[in-house]
Design a protein around this motif. Structure first.
Motif, short mmCIF file in Angstrom:
data_model
loop_
_atom_site.label_atom_id
_atom_site.label_comp_id
_atom_site.label_asym_id
_atom_site.label_seq_id
_atom_site.Cartn_x
_atom_site.Cartn_y
_atom_site.Cartn_z
N SER A 138 0.97 -1.16 0.06
CA SER A 138 0.06 -0.06 0.05
C SER A 138 1.08 1.44 -0.12
CB SER A 138 -0.80 0.06 1.35
OG SER A 138 -1.61 -0.89 1.25
N ASN A 169 -2.94 -2.22 3.74
CA ASN A 169 -3.34 -1.36 4.70
C ASN A 169 -4.99 -1.51 5.05
OD1 ASN A 169 -0.75 -0.25 5.19
ND2 ASN A 169 -0.94 1.54 4.34
N ARG A 201 -8.73 0.54 6.56
CA ARG A 201 -8.85 1.82 6.60
C ARG A 201 -10.42 1.65 7.51
NH1 ARG A 201 -7.72 6.01 2.79
NH2 ARG A 201 -9.67 7.17 2.96
N GLU A 231 -13.34 2.90 9.67
CA GLU A 231 -14.14 4.33 9.83
C GLU A 231 -13.99 4.98 10.98
OE1 GLU A 231 -18.58 4.28 8.46
OE2 GLU A 231 -17.44 2.99 7.18
N TYR A 289 -9.42 0.99 16.25
CA TYR A 289 -7.92 1.04 16.21
C TYR A 289 -7.66 0.64 17.94
CZ TYR A 289 -7.68 2.71 11.77
OH TYR A 289 -7.75 2.79 10.46
N GLU A 331 -6.76 10.23 7.88
CA GLU A 331 -6.00 10.11 6.97
C GLU A 331 -4.48 9.69 7.20
OE1 GLU A 331 -6.98 9.63 3.93
OE2 GLU A 331 -9.07 10.04 4.22
N TYR A 333 -4.68 6.07 8.35
CA TYR A 333 -4.45 5.30 7.10
C TYR A 333 -3.43 5.08 6.50
CZ TYR A 333 -9.72 5.85 7.87
OH TYR A 333 -10.91 6.11 8.13
N ASN A 364 -2.21 -1.02 10.92
CA ASN A 364 -2.36 -1.35 9.49
C ASN A 364 -1.37 -2.99 9.35
OD1 ASN A 364 -3.49 0.59 7.55
ND2 ASN A 364 -1.64 1.88 8.21
N ASN A 394 -8.94 -7.21 7.99
CA ASN A 394 -9.08 -6.54 7.14
C ASN A 394 -10.30 -6.92 6.26
OD1 ASN A 394 -8.83 -5.13 4.44
ND2 ASN A 394 -6.83 -4.41 5.11
#
Ligand code: TEU
Ligand code: CA
Length: 557
Positions: A336, A375, A377, A379, A384, A408, A411, A417, A442
Motif C-alpha cells: 500500500s 493497509n 481503513r 471508519e 484502532y 487519513e 490510514y 495497518n 481487514n
C-alpha cells in the motif's frame, strides 16, 4: 567476507497476537503458531523472529514486559513455548526471540520494588530525578506523545519513560541491572534459541545530566533523542553483552536502531567489533515523512529510496552486514505504501519483494507480506487499538486537526495497518479465530488470503518461495557486490550484483507507466537466463520496455 548461516537465511517475523488463534478467545497464541508451522515450512523461510511473548499487561502489546522468564498467559504456557521451539527445530526452522531491555513494564517486580522507596535496592534499576521548579526534570517528549517523565507521588520523584508511562526505562549505568539482563539472556540461550532481535537497543545509554533539548516552534516537549540514541556507553554495553552472554552460543543478533546511520552501523555490525550481526535502520522508512514526522506524510520519491539504500549497501560492504526490510509490526504495509494495492497489487508486491531480496543483506518478511496483505481503513477510531495511534489521534485533535485529517494519517502510517489478523482463508474473520478478534480483520480477506494463494501457482506466496529458493542456489545473491545503475531514473530501480565471473541484473519498475530502460551496451547480447520475474519474458529489443510494476532478475555468466 566470512560465510555465516544468518547471511544465507530469510527471516519471517511473527506478531503473535495477530497470527493464529487456537482457542477462540480472539487472540493469537503459541498453539496457533504451531498449527501453522507447515505453512512456513512450505514458504521455505529459515528463521522466525517472534515478537514478545513474555508476561505483560499489554499496554504496548507485549513490548512492556513484566516478567522476562514467563509466557503471557493469553499466549499459552512455557510448555507450549518449548513445544513451539521443538516443532520449529524439527522442521529446520530457527527461532529468534525479541529482547526488550531498554525498558520494562511498570508491573515488573523490579519496578514495583523500585517505587517503594528511594533507598529500595531496586531503585537504581530505573532512572529517577527530582522535578525542576514543579515541572518535569527535563523537556524530553515520549515517543508515544506527552512528557517522557512521570511523577511517582509516593516518593516525590519522576521516572524516565521514552515510551508509554507503563514502560519505565531501565538504568544501564547500573552494573547489577546489566548482569541481571545477561543472566536472563543466558537462561533463554540455554533453552536453545537461535538469537535475539533487540528492541530500541541503541537507546540504552543516556548522556550524563540528561540535558534539555530544543523543542520545535510552538511545542512544549522536545525530542531529546540526540541525548539517548547511539550515546557514549552503547558500544561498551553491547560488547559486554556479547562477551557475557552471546559469544558462548552460535546465535544471530539484530538490533533495532531508530536514528542509526551507516557510519554507526559499521561500528555496530563490524565483523571485528563483537557487537551485533546487523541492525534495523530507519532511514529508508522515513523518506515519506514530512518535516513534522511520520504522521505528516508525503509521497515517496523513488530517487530518495535508491540513494538511501545504495548508501547502506556501499557503506556496509565487506565491513558489516545489512538487514533488508520494508515491513514489520510498526510500519504500514509496503504494497500500500510503496506499491499499488488496487489494480497492481500482486504485480507490485512481487516487484517490491524482488528489489529487496536481491540486495546484499538478510531479508525479513513480515507476516502477511508473502500474500500481499494491505493497509486497512477503519471508519471509526474506536476500531484502532495501538497506543501510539490512539495518543496521536488525541493530540492531533487537540492541535486543531479535523477527525478526518487525523484518520487519513492513520490510514497511511498507523501501526495497526500491520496488526490486523493474518488472513488465512475466506471464512469469517479470515480463519484467524472462531471467536471475536481483538482487532478487526481487514475486510478484503475474502480476496486476499493464504488458502487462495496456496491454490494459485502464480501467487505472491509462490513468488516469495522462489526468491527464497534462489538464495539457496546462488551465492551471488548472498555475497555478490551491489552496484546501482541508472541512478537518476525517476521510475525504475536498476542495480547489479557481481561475484567472480557472474553478474545479476535486477530491473524493477516502481510505477504503472511503461518506461524504456537503457541498460549498458553489451549486457543483453551476452548469454543470460532469467532467474525470476513477474511477467513472462522481456519486452523490447535493444532498449528494454518495462511493463507496470515489472520486475526481472537476469543472470549473466
Ligand atoms: O519500536 C521502536 C520505535 O521507535 C517505535 O516507536 C517506532 O519507531 C514507531 O512505532 C514508529 O513510529 C520498538 C517496537 O518495535 C515497538 O513496537 C515498540 O512500541 C517500541 O519499540 C517500544 O518498545
Ligand atoms: Ca487464543
Amino acid at each position: 567476507m566470512k560465510k555465516e548461516w544468518w547471511k544465507e537465511s530469510v527471516i519471517y517475523q511473527i506478531y503473535p497476537r495477530s497470527f493464529m488463534d487456537s482457542n477462540g478467545d480472539g487472540i493469537g497464541d503459541l498453539q496457533g503458531i504451531i498449527s501453522r508451522l507447515d505453512y512456513l515450512k512450505e514458504l521455505g523461510i529459515d528463521v522466525v523472529w517472534l515478537s514478545p511473548v513474555y508476561k505483560s499487561p499489554n499496554d504496548d502489546n507485549g513490548y512492556d514486559i513484566s516478567d522476562y522468564q514467563r509466557i503471557m498467559s493469553e499466549f499459552g504456557t512455557m510448555e507450549d513455548w518449548e513445544e513451539l521451539l521443538d516443532q520449529m527445530h524439527k522442521r529446520g526452522i530457527k527461532l529468534i526471540m525479541d529482547l526488550v531491555v531498554n525498558h520494562s513494564s511498570d508491573e515488573h517486580i523490579w519496578f514495583a520494588e523500585a517505587r517503594k522507596s528511594k533507598d529500595n535496592p531496586y531503585r537504581d534499576y530505573y532512572i529517577w530525578r527530582e522535578g525542576q521548579n514543579g515541572e518535569e526534570p527535563n523537556n524530553w517528549g515520549s515517543n508515544f506523545g506527552g512528557s517522557a517523565w512521570e511523577l511517582d507521588k509516593n516518593t516525590g520523584e519522576y521516572y524516565l519513560h521514552l515510551f508509554s508511562k507503563k514502560q519505565p526505562d531501565l538504568n544501564w549505568e547500573n552494573p547489577k541491572l546489566r548482569n541481571e539482563i545477561y543472566d536472563m539472556m543466558t537462561w533463554w540461550l540455554e533453552k536453545g534459541i537461535d538469537g535475539f532481535r533487540m528492541d530500541v537497543i541503541n537507546f540504552i545509554s543516556k548522556v550524563d545530566g540528561l540535558p534539555n533539548d530544543k523543542p520545535k516552534p510552538g511545542k512544549k516537549f522536545a525530542s531529546g533523542s540526540k541525548y539517548y540514541r547511539n550515546r557514549p556507553r552503547i558500544h561498551e554495553y553491547l560488547q559486554e553483552m556479547n562477551e557475557k552472554a552471546l559469544s558462548n552460543y552460535d546465535v544471530m543478533t539484530v538490533g533495532e536502531m531508530p536514528g542509526v546511520t551507516p557510519e554507526l552501523a559499521r561500528q555496530y555490525t563490524g565483523e571485528d567489533r563483537n557487537e551485533l550481526n546487523m541492525v534495523f535502520q530507519f532511514e529508508h522508512v522515513s523518506l515519506d515523512n514530512g518535516p513534522n514526522g511520520k504522521w505528516d506524510f508525503k509521497p515517496l520519491d523513488l530517487r530518495d529510496l535508491k540513494t538511501n539504500l545504495t548508501k547502506w549497501q556501499n557503506e556496509l560492504d565487506e565491513v558489516g552486514w545489512n538487514s533488508l526490510y520494508f515491513n514489520n509490526h510498526d510500519q504500514p504495509r509496503s504494497v500500500s505504501r510503496f506499491g499499488n494495492d488496487s489494480k497492481y497489487r500482486e504485480k507490485s508486491a512481487k516487484m517490491l519483494a524482488t528489489v529487496l531480496h536481491m540486495m546484499k543483506g538478510t531479508p525479513y518478511i513480515y507476516q502477511g507480506e508473502e500474500i500481499g496483505m494491505t493497509n486497512v481503513r477503519f471508519e471509526s477510531i474506536d476500531d484502532y487499538k495501538d497506543i501510539e495511534t490512539l495518543n496521536f489521534y488525541k493530540e492531533a485533535l487537540n492541535d486543531g486537526w479535523s477527525k478526518q485529517e487525523a484518520l487519513e494519517s492513520i490510514y497511511a502510517k498507523g501501526r495497526d495497518n500491520a496488526r490486523t489478523p493474518m488472513q488465512w482463508d475466506s471464512s469469517e474473520h479470515g480463519g484467524f479465530t472462531e471467536g471475536t478478534p481483538w482487532i478487526k480483520v481487514n475486510p478484503n480477506y475474502k480476496n486476499i488470503n493464504a488458502a487462495q494463494a496456496l491454490k494459485d501457482p502464480d501467487s505472491v506466496f509462490y513468488y516469495y518461495k522462489k526468491l527464497i529458493e534462489l538464495r539457496k542456489q546462488y551465492d551471488i545473491i548472498v555475497y555478490g557486490k551491489y552496484n546501482l545503475i541508472l541512478e537518476d531514473h525517476p521510475e525504475v530501480y536498476v542495480y547489479t550484483r557481481s561475484l567472480g565471473e557472474q553478474t545479476l541484473l535486477i530491473l524493477c519498475n516502481f510505477y504503472d507507466g511503461t518506461p524504456e530502460v537503457d541498460i549498458p551496451a553489451g549486457f543483453l547480447e551476452s548469454e543470460h537466463t532469467v532467474l525470476i520475474g513477474n511477467y513472462e519474458g522481456l519486452q523490447g529489443s535493444g532498449k528494454i520496455s518495462l511493463r507496470p510494476y515489472e520486475a526481472q532478475v537476469l543472470l549473466f555468466k
